[in-house]
Scaffold this motif. Sequence first.
Motif: not given
Length: 290
Positions: A147-148, A155-156, A161-162, A169-171
């Motif tokens: 998506e992006h 969003r991060k 959280e999700e 870590q997401v970053e």
Amino acid sequence: MGEKDDEFGLSLSLSLGGVNQQQQPPSLNHMHQPQQQQPVPMNHNKTLFGDLFQLPADRSSDMVRGIDVNSAAEYDGVSSPNSAVSSVSGGGKQSERDDDNAAAVAGERTSCSRGSDDDDGGGSDAARKKLRLTKEQSMVLEETFKEHNTLNPKRKQALAEELNLKPRQVEVWFQNRRARTKLKQTEVDCEYLKKCCENLTEENRRLHKEVQELRALKLSPQMYMHMNPPTTLTMCPSCERTHSSASSSPATIHSTVAAATSSNCKLLGANIRRPVPVNTWPFEGPIPRP
DNA sequence: CACATGTTGCTCATTACGTCA
DNA sequence: CCTGACGTAATGAGCAACATG
């Protein structure tokens, strides 16, 4: 690994692209580019999102900078991957591993209270263990990336959280993902350029040969006086003059060059299209090992 | 207004770990 | 079991854009 991912039917098409918003090649426009996150200055989170999400969580991601991330377990309920991973080691099949991993992570998460930010504090030697993301985590991240390909803090945080990961870590995942994308694109571009080079070389060789022939003709004008007349006439597409395609009489000189030129154009323009990378992400298909 | 400083997120290069053949 | 290759999570340096004083 990729194979394993694939074996789980995880076919996430990777659209390769200039990851960079600034330098996105035209061919890569299918890379989903921001509606919400234009090449906007990064710290717009301060102004745009700052009020939306007041920062402990976000800060946890960014305050980690320069610090050992693994020790920065501010994120709510999420412990360092490090300790989790140690239980993952050992060779099982991927499915088992994923379960183990997930279980380990989950267990770790539940077992680790938010306050215990010294998850590696006890064992600083265990400082850099690697968490292998689960299939689901990878899938969600991948979808989000499609998506992006950049993150905003909101969003991060939401992703973290999700997925029960730390924002950091997401970053990191996004950073590495962009790097992989870019690498793939570089490979594709490299192939394209190699092909261009080959064709130009070939064309160059052909033209050299032709020049030699023409020079030879020029040196012996009596030769073409007795040459057969052109048997067929064709129209040069570029200059719209007719020429023979059956002889090398002077009348064909222009046309030959024109044809060569146009063929050259064809070689560079039409025949060889700049490759649009599609689905080269390992998830789509494993990179075969030799 | 110009400047210094801090913050934030990025790329890039590299390291370290897990997995597989 | 050992080993090398590979994929990838994680790290650190450096940079750019922006906010703030």
